[in-house]
Each structure stands twice: as structure tokens, then as C-alpha cells.
Design a protein around this motif. Structure first.
Motif, mmCIF file in Angstrom:
data_model
loop_
_atom_site.group_PDB
_atom_site.id
_atom_site.type_symbol
_atom_site.label_atom_id
_atom_site.label_comp_id
_atom_site.label_asym_id
_atom_site.label_seq_id
_atom_site.Cartn_x
_atom_site.Cartn_y
_atom_site.Cartn_z
ATOM 1 N N SER A 142 0.935 -1.095 0.142
ATOM 2 C CA SER A 142 0.057 -0.085 0.097
ATOM 3 C C SER A 142 0.806 1.334 -0.039
ATOM 4 O O SER A 142 0.525 2.322 -0.609
ATOM 5 C CB SER A 142 -0.850 0.029 1.248
ATOM 6 N N GLN A 143 1.931 1.143 0.915
ATOM 7 C CA GLN A 143 2.913 2.353 0.708
ATOM 8 C C GLN A 143 3.378 2.575 -0.367
ATOM 9 O O GLN A 143 3.589 3.606 -0.997
ATOM 10 C CB GLN A 143 3.924 2.277 1.953
ATOM 11 N N ARG A 145 2.425 1.714 -3.624
ATOM 12 C CA ARG A 145 1.532 2.347 -4.522
ATOM 13 C C ARG A 145 1.035 3.765 -4.222
ATOM 14 O O ARG A 145 0.822 4.622 -5.224
ATOM 15 C CB ARG A 145 0.039 1.321 -4.420
ATOM 16 N N ARG A 146 1.044 3.997 -2.828
ATOM 17 C CA ARG A 146 0.805 5.461 -2.363
ATOM 18 C C ARG A 146 1.889 6.633 -2.686
ATOM 19 O O ARG A 146 1.541 7.626 -3.078
ATOM 20 C CB ARG A 146 0.394 5.453 -1.174
ATOM 21 N N ARG A 147 3.248 5.940 -2.678
ATOM 22 C CA ARG A 147 4.461 6.978 -2.456
ATOM 23 C C ARG A 147 4.963 6.937 -3.619
ATOM 24 O O ARG A 147 5.714 7.655 -3.949
ATOM 25 C CB ARG A 147 5.268 6.714 -1.211
ATOM 26 N N PRO A 150 0.861 3.934 -8.577
ATOM 27 C CA PRO A 150 -0.079 2.979 -8.476
ATOM 28 C C PRO A 150 0.290 1.751 -9.260
ATOM 29 O O PRO A 150 -0.400 0.876 -9.300
ATOM 30 C CB PRO A 150 -1.241 3.775 -9.130
ATOM 31 N N GLU A 554 -0.466 11.109 6.699
ATOM 32 C CA GLU A 554 -0.501 9.853 6.197
ATOM 33 C C GLU A 554 -0.413 8.884 7.160
ATOM 34 O O GLU A 554 0.577 8.786 7.786
ATOM 35 C CB GLU A 554 0.841 9.705 5.176
#
Length: 885
Positions: A142-143, A145-147, A150, A554
Motif C-alpha cells: 500500500s505504501q 502504491r501511494r508514495r 499505483p 499519512e
């Protein structure tokens, strides 16, 4: 067999070298698995790497994977050596970015990601240390894809095809129709950086390593290469025997042993064309290599026999690379602690600069010191160790200072003229301010019927071949467009070096007129802090003069992004770690240059005088009556032989912006050098400052002058005459003195002193005899009175040439100066300070003439009734301290 070049990158301590070791072991290259903490990792070949447990130099290994041959390039992970990693990116087909499963995305990880994005390198991600407590697969994904993007897709998930298909609309439509994802579609999405395959495991325990190898073999995008030879040089090094190695990737055709490699390409001047033979081709794996007869496209190899190559150079059809993104922002003074001569140290440092161009070694003549540019403290320690181990050189480094840049605020025309006897070149440059971050852009708008194309290309080459210092602090200029608008060559007398001199002088002359702007480096930062520490962080950033965006939340952390001056941000990472108790994370990347907020103080502290920079003169050299003479920079436009047609009058120039960042160049005098002033005042009395006079109006256009007026040498000096003599040059140029020196150098020095005493007594000039003492360790220099002349012994690390240049600059303002030196080429620096140069041969003739006139006078007057008076007169001419026969 397909060839795939794969780079391994990571933030330090993420397990990058351990993963490289695991890949080599699982592919069968290694029989035993080494470890970083045991000091026996296969790719940590340097002793410093094993001691520190970090990668310092990029290494290569070759491993077979299925039907492919992978060339693995292990790059440094520490931020201080990121320039080495950046150079390696230019030759990669894809990269493996290693992420720590427990630490997540760290500061340098984001820097590497941005570099990979800039150079368009496809990326595979390996999340390491998943065996440790606290490593959560879903949280890390998840990190990512977020930072990062995607497009980060878990290649160990059952939903792989669906997650990848949504990254491209066309592929998604085909997937919805067929229910399956084609391999070629997946490879193309990886090539286009739409999909980033993610693998999870533990390199130390060999978990997930096989899956990564299979992913690289199945989905790694292999380039297609042209048939014509091309190559990219990404590194220069030396082996244990001192052999120079050029590390390159062949990007077209095939390179064979004994092939001729040339720099020849369209538009390159003949003076810069070289051709050398590839003596040996080596394929390295760790510290060992195997020689090969040929290297087809896609091969990374080391070539011996090439002495002109530098990192970033393109060979064959490949063009040279642009400037790197990561540049050092600190400059340090190198202090030689073992008495090594600075010239010897510079030779060693130039060799290291070949291997790492970002060192940017320079000699500061005014401060008499060597300066190098570095990324940080660890690189400084490594450089100190390399100097000691490779060259036996003991060195220390002073406190680092900020690397500044300079630009201009409005357009200006720079004119350079170079016309000593039998030489000729004139150059006119239009210098215009550019966009921030644009660097230097060069162009030509000069008609070829005025200046031939080959000379124009040579001028552009000279503009691009070096860093041109500004006139505020001597920092390199940037963010400027320089256009060649006019020039002239001579059919018989122009040589390539003439245009180099004219071009350099034109740049300096333009800068002396311009409104110069001092620029300082900035960082773009990302700061993650706990929510209760946001106030402290924002207060710090405001105090530093930074610019901050709105905070983002975040999870449990608050993220601050923005920009801040490098000078204010030094050491702040330690503060963050302290006040957040280790929970804060700070990452910085170079954010370009902006006008300096405290320019006045920085300029004053630098003490730079552009008119005393003997290596970068702003004045021009003209010719009259068979000899060259110097014209001051502010008088050059009136003396120029070509009219460029530019009219940059004051009414057309925009007013400079107010504030401390814009200022006129300030020139000082030799009195700013306290040591030299003290010597002069002890010897010649107090220095009398000249009262500033208003600038005289420019002379009328050359077209209105007669030829005699244009070529006439105008009287400049009304004071007494000074003669400066380079002692050792004269001794070893005159046969009689040279013979005496073979038995006793002291006797030769005394003989020369006696000859000059007679010369002074007859000619009534001031004589300063200068001897080199620069090799005397700890020597402070001395000025002694020998009868009626002065004898100078230079201080440590100062040559007689350097002393004479400095003395000429001061004395030549009010007095006529002659310099007697060797029979070598004319020293234009001395001429540029208004001195008349005498060769050793010409000076010997003068001395012999004086001796003859003295003898004739004695012989003519040697009558009883006059002998006493004549003797008294000759003794008086010899000076009050002269020994009597």
C-alpha cells in the motif's frame, strides 16, 4: 542469447549487496554464499567496502538465467556516492530497487526513484527483510502504491493479471474480452513504466530470490540495437597494476579487440578528435575478469588502451550525456599534512577526477589552496583513504563550504581580442540571462562570410569545454545563453589557441560589465514527523527561509514538503532524529539554484577580485610596432576591429531587480593580501593608494582615427623603473653561471647578485631578484637587501613566477616594470599586468652592454688627474653598501 543489463539500487542498509550475493548464488555463479557483515561478499572487492559494510564503487557480475545472460551492476546505496549510481543508470535495461520491509520507503529511496523516472528505466521492486518482525506485506504494498506509483503490482498474488491490466486502457479492454493477459503486453507495460513488478522475500535466507530471477528472465525488457557501432562510457577506473580501464556498454554493432575507437563526429573540431586502439576487452565478475575477442551489442565490458575517455562520453553514433542531476553542493579545502608539493597532489587528484568527475578538483591561486567538491562526510573520509592507499599522500580537509553559482540579470556583449605578434583572433558574444535551471546554452548567429564555420565551431567548443568563473565570488556561471554574434580571424596568423584566448576573454569582459547575480543551492525536501511535532518542524523551516506546502496526513505521520536553502539545512537531519526520538524521516534532493538571500556577506567573505584572477583575465591583447600590449577590459569595445551590430545601450537594458542578490563586481587591490602588503611595505615603504578617477569617455570610433593613432602605444608610466629577475631561470640560461652552479649554487647566486648590483648602479633602476623557495617546508619567504638590490626567497608552495606576477600587478600601476626570465614562450600573464618581458638572452646582452660602458668609462677617464674623481663616481653609482676592491 539475449543480454539484459540489470542494476541493483537501494537506500543504504536495505540489503542490496546481500540480494546481489543471493542472486549470484542461486544462479550457480557462487558455490558459497558470502555475507556483508562477514566481510566476504563477492562484489565488495575493496578493503574500505569490507571494513565499512557499504558499497562505494559500482561492481559488475555476469550470471546466466534461463535463455538470458544477465549483467548485474551493483551500485552504491549511500547518498554520498549517489553520483556513481546515477552514472550507472545510463546503461541499464532495467533496475531492481530494493526496499526494506521494516523501514519502508526511506529518504534516498525516493531520490533513486526520481532518477529512475528521469532516465526512463523500467523498475522491478524487491521488498527485503520480510522475515523480520514488523514487516507487513499488505502495508508495504500500500505504501509503494501511494508514495511511488499505483502501478506497483504484487507478482506473487493471484490477482496479478487483473492488477496489471488496469494500468493500461487498451490492455484492460483485451483482458476483459479474453480473460487473460498476454506476456508481451506485460513486458511492454513494464518497458513503458506503467507496471512495476513487486517481489517479497528475505535475501539473507534466500526467500523470494528465485521468483525475482524468474521474473527478470521472463519479463525483463531486452532492447533492440542498431548494426552501427555505438557505446556509452559510464565509468573510468584503474586495476591493481595501474592500468586505465574504460567501462562501457556497447549499444550498437560489435566491438572487437584492436578496433580503432574515435571521437570523430560531425561538428567536432579537429583539435578535439582522437583515435585510439582497444587493446583488450575484459568482462568482469567481481574482482576477476576474462578477456574476450569481441563484445556484441548489450555487453558491458572494460576496455584498456583508451586515455581520452571520460564518464558520460558517447562513442560511435552515441552522443555525450547531459549534466547529472545529483551534483555536490559542498566544497572542501584539502590540506597536505606530509609536505607533498601541491603540484604533485594535483596530478594525483586529476587522476581521481577522471574516475569521478563530480570531484571537480580546482586550484585556487588567490588562496593558494586545492579545493574539491563532495557530497558528504563519508565521501570525504573515503577520498582521504584513497589518497593514502593509492598514492601515499597524507591529507586533511577543512570545513566544507557551499558551492555557489553566478548568472547575469540583463543582456550584455562580451568582446575578446587576442593579438600578440603573429597571432590573431577576435570574438563578440551576446550573453543573455536564461531560465533557472537551464544551465549554459551556446549558439551562433555569426555570418560565415565574416567568420568561417570551422572557427565558429571552435568558439562554441571553447565555450563548452570548461566552467567559466563569475566575477562576484569566482563561482561557475550558469543559467545563461551565450551566442557568438561576430568574430574575425587572420588568413596567416590565426591558430586554434588564439580563439580559445579570445573566447575566454570575451566571456570575462562581458561579465565585468554585467549586473551579476549570486545563486545558492536549494534542496527539495520531504519531512515526515509525528503530528505533535509539526509545529516545531514548520517553525524551523520558516527560520531557515524555506518554502513549505500544506501539510499532508499519512497514517499517524504528517508530511511536510517544500524547498529550503542548502546552507540553512546542513545538519538538520540530526536535529529531526533528536526531537522526534527517531520517528522522523527527512529526505532531500537537489532543487536547483536561486538568488542568494545573503549575497553581500557571501561576496565579502570570498574576497574574490576578478581583476587579480591571473588565470581568467578580462583584458585583451592588441598588437602595435611588432609587439603585443594589453588593453583594459573597459577600453576593449573602443579598440575592437569588428562591429557586431549589437546596441545594448542603457536605455534598452531592463533595470536590475533590487535586493542583495544583484550587485556590481567589486575589484580590490593587492593591499587586501596582508602578507604581500607587509613584504612590500617593509621593503619599499607604505603603499600609496591611487585616488579613484572618473572613467574617461570612450575614444572616438576606430573609423575616425588614423592608422598611426590606432596602432600607437600610449605612455602609461611616469614613475621609476623596476626590474624583476627570475633568478634560477637566468642562472641556468647563462652558460657562465650554469657552470658555476654545477659546483656551487650559492656561488652562482652570489655572482648573479654582483652582476645585478653593477647593473643597478649604472641604470639607476630598482632591482628585485627572485629565487624559488617553494619546496622549503614551512618556509615563510624572505626579502633581503644585498648592497643596492633586493633579493626575495619565495614562501612554501609559491613559485618565482607566481611572486613576480603578483608583484608586477601592484608595481605596474605606477611604475615601468621589466621582467627578465627564461627564453621560453612569452608569459602573457606578466604582459597582461603591464610589464615588458626580457628573455634571458636579451637581458644578458643588456648586462654585457652595461659592463662594457662601465669599462669604457673607466678606461677613458683613467688619467692621474681624474682617477680619484672617477673612482668616487663609480663607487657612488655602485651604491652606499658596495664593497670596495
Amino acid at each position: 542469447m539475449d543480454k539484459l543489463v540489470v542494476g541493483i539500487l537501494a537506500h543504504v542498509d536495505a540489503g542490496k549487496t546481500t540480494l546481489s550475493e543471493a542472486l549470484l548464488y542461486r544462479s550457480g555463479v557462487l558455490r558459497r554464499l558470502g555475507r556483508v557483515d562477514h566481510g566476504d561478499a563477492f562484489l565488495d572487492t575493496d578493503a574500505m567496502e569490507r571494513e565499512r559494510g557499504i558499497t562505494i564503487f559500482a561492481k559488475q557480475a555476469v550470471l546466466p538465467v534461463g535463455e538470458r545472460e544477465l549483467t548485474l551492476l551493483d551500485t552504491p546505496g549511500h547518498v554520498d556516492f549517489s553520483a556513481e549510481a546515477e552514472r550507472t543508470l545510463r546503461v541499464l535495461d532495467c533496475a531492481v530497487l530494493v526496499i526494506s520491509g521494516t523501514d519502508g520507503i526511506q529518504g534516498h529511496t525516493r531520490t533513486l526513484w526520481q532518477l529512475l523516472e528521469r532516465y526512463g528505466v523500467p523498475v522491478f521492486l524487491f521488498v527485503n527483510k520480510m522475515d523480520l518482525p514488523g514487516a507487513d506485506r499488505e502495508e508495504v504494498l500500500s505504501q509503494l502504491r501511494r508514495r511511488l506509483s499505483p502501478g506497483c503490482v504484487d507478482f506473487g498474488s493471484a490477482a496479478l493479471e487483473e492488477d496489471a491490466a488496469v494500468c493500461d486502457e487498451g490492455v484492460l479492454e483485451r483482458y476483459l474480452e479474453t480473460g487473460r493477459l498476454e506476456r508481451n503486453d506485460l513486458v511492454e507495460m513494464i518497458r513503458r513504466r506503467q507496471v512495476f513488478p513487486c517481489f517479497f522475500g528475505s535475501a539473507l535466507k534466500l526467500e523470494g530470490v528465485d521468483a525475482l530471477l524468474e521474473g527478470l528472465a521472463e519479463y525483463g525488457p531486452v532492447p533492440t540495437y542498431p548494426a552501427e557501432f555505438g557505446a556509452r562510457v559510464f565509468k573510468v577506473s584503474r586495476d591493481g597494476q595501474g592500468t586505465r580501464l574504460t567501462h562501457l556498454k556497447v549499444t550498437g554493432g560489435t566491438l572487437h579487440v584492436k578496433d580503432l575507437i574515435s571521437s570523430r563526429r560531425e561538428g567536432l573540431p579537429e583539435a578535439q578528435v582522437w583515435e585510439e586502439k582497444a587493446d583488450q576487452l575484459r568482462i568482469y565478475s567481481g574482482a576477476k575478469f576474462r578477456p574476450v575477442e569481441e563484445a556484441p551489442a548489450g555487453t558491458v565490458c572494460a576496455v584498456t588502451g583508451l586515455s581520452h575517455t571520460v564518464p558520460g562520453m558517447g562513442l560511435g553514433w552515441e552522443q555525450d550525456w547531459t549534466s547529472p542531476v545529483l551534483e555536490p553542493v559542498l566544497a572542501c579545502r584539502l590540506e597536505l599534512t606530509d609536505g607533498t608539493d601541491p603540484h604533485t597532489a594535483m596530478k594525483y587528484l586529476r587522476e581521481l577526477e577522471e574516475e569521478d568527475p563530480q570531484l571537480r578538483v580546482s586550484w585556487n591561486e588567490a588562496a593558494r589552496e586545492i579545493r574539491v567538491q563532495l557530497m558528504g562526510e563519508v565521501q570525504l573520509e573515503v577520498l582521504r583513504r584513497v589518497l593514502q592507499d593509492r598514492f601515499g599522500l597524507e591529507a586533511a580537509f577543512g570545513e566544507g563550504s557551499i558551492v555557489y553559482r553566478e548568472t547575469i540579470a540583463a543582456p550584455v556583449e562580451g568582446i575578446g581580442h587576442f593579438e600578440p605578434l603573429r597571432h590573431y583572433a577576435e570574438v563578440h558574444l551576446l550573453m543573455e540571462p536564461g531560465e533557472r535551471g537551464s544551465g549554459l546554452v551556446f549558439a551562433t548567429a555569426c555570418p560565415e562570410d565574416q567568420l568561417e564555420g570551422n572557427w565558429q565551431r571552435l568558439v562554441l567548443t571553447h565555450l563548452a569545454e570548461r566552467a567559466h568563473p563569475g566575477v562576484l565570488t569566482g563561482s561557475p556561471i550558469t543559467d545563461m545563453k551565450i551566442t557568438l554574434v561576430a568574430g574575425r580571424a587572420h588568413v596567416k596568423h590565426t591558430e586554434g589557441g588564439d580563439f580559445r584566448q579570445a573566447t575566454y576573454r570575451a566571456v570575462r569582459q562581458g561579465l565585468m560589465q554585467a549586473e551579476s547575480v549570486l545563486l545558492e543551492p536549494w534542496y527539495d525536501f520531504r519531512l515526515e514527523v509525528p503530528a505533535d511535532q509539526v509545529g516545531r518542524a514548520m517553525s524551523d523551516l520558516q527560520r531557515m527561509g524555506g518554502e513549505t506546502q500544506l501539510p499532508l496526513t499519512e497514517g499517524e505521520e504528517t508530511v511536510l514538503t517544500g524547498s529550503v536553502p542548502v546552507a540553512a539545512f546542513r545538519g538538520y537531519a540530526r536535529e529531526v532524529a533528536a526531537y522526534t526520538r527517531g520517528r522522523g524521516h527527512l529526505s532531500c534532493v537537489p532543487g536547483g539554484y536561486r538568488p542568494c538571500a545573503d549575497a553581500e556577506a557571501v561576496i565579502a567573505a570570498s574576497g574574490y577580485d576578478p581583476e587579480r584572477d591571473v588565470d581568467n583575465p578580462p583584458d585583451s591583447v592588441f598588437c602595435a610596432h611588432g609587439g603585443g600590449y594589453t588593453v583594459k577590459w573597459d577600453q576593449v569595445p573602443a579598440m575592437a576591429h569588428v562591429d557586431s551590430g549589437l546596441r545594448l545601450g542603457a536605455e534598452q537594458e531592463p533595470e536590475p531587480q533590487p535586493g542583495p542578490a544583484v550587485r556590481r563586481p567589486v575589484s580590490g587591490g593587492v593591499e587586501q593580501d596582508e602578507e604581500l602588503r607587509a613584504i612590500f611595505e617593509r621593503t619599499y615603504g607604505p603603499i600609496r593608494r591611487q585616488v579613484p578617477q572618473p572613467m574617461r569617455p570612450p575614444r572616438r570610433p576606430a573609423a575616425q582615427e588614423s592608422e598611426a593613432e590606432k596602432r600607437a602605444i600610449r605612455e602609461r608610466f611616469r614613475g621609476e623603473e623596476y626590474l624583476l629577475v627570475d633568478g634560477y631561470n637566468i642562472i641556468f640560461a647563462w652558460d657562465e653561471l650554469k657552470a658555476i652552479a654545477r659546483d656551487s649554487l650559492d656561488a652562482a647566486r652570489k655572482s648573479l647578485c654582483d652582476l645585478l648590483c653593477n647593473y643597478q648602479g649604472y641604470r639607476k633602476c630598482h632591482v628585485i631578484l627572485v629565487f624559488d623557495a617553494y619546496k622549503v617546508k614551512g618556509g615563510q619567504g624572505s626579502v633581503e637587501k644585498y648592497h643596492n638590490i633586493h633579493v626575495v626567497y619565495t614562501r612554501e608552495a609559491e613559485t618565482a613566477d607566481a611572486y613576480i606576477e603578483r608583484a608586477t600587478y601592484e608595481i605596474g600601476r605606477e611604475h615601468r616594470v621589466k621582467v627578465a626570465t627564461s627564453d621560453g614562450p612569452e608569459q602573457l600573464i606578466i604582459l597582461g599586468h603591464g610589464a615588458l618581458r626580457l628573455s634571458a638572452t636579451a637581458f644578458r646582452q643588456e648586462v654585457e652592454q652595461v659592463q662594457g660602458e662601465i669599462a669604457a668609462a673607466l678606461d677613458k677617464n683613467n688619467r692621474p688627474e681624474k682617477s680619484g674623481a672617477v673612482r668616487a663616481a663609480m663607487e657612488k653609482a655602485a651604491g652606499p653598501g658596495r664593497d670596495k676592491e
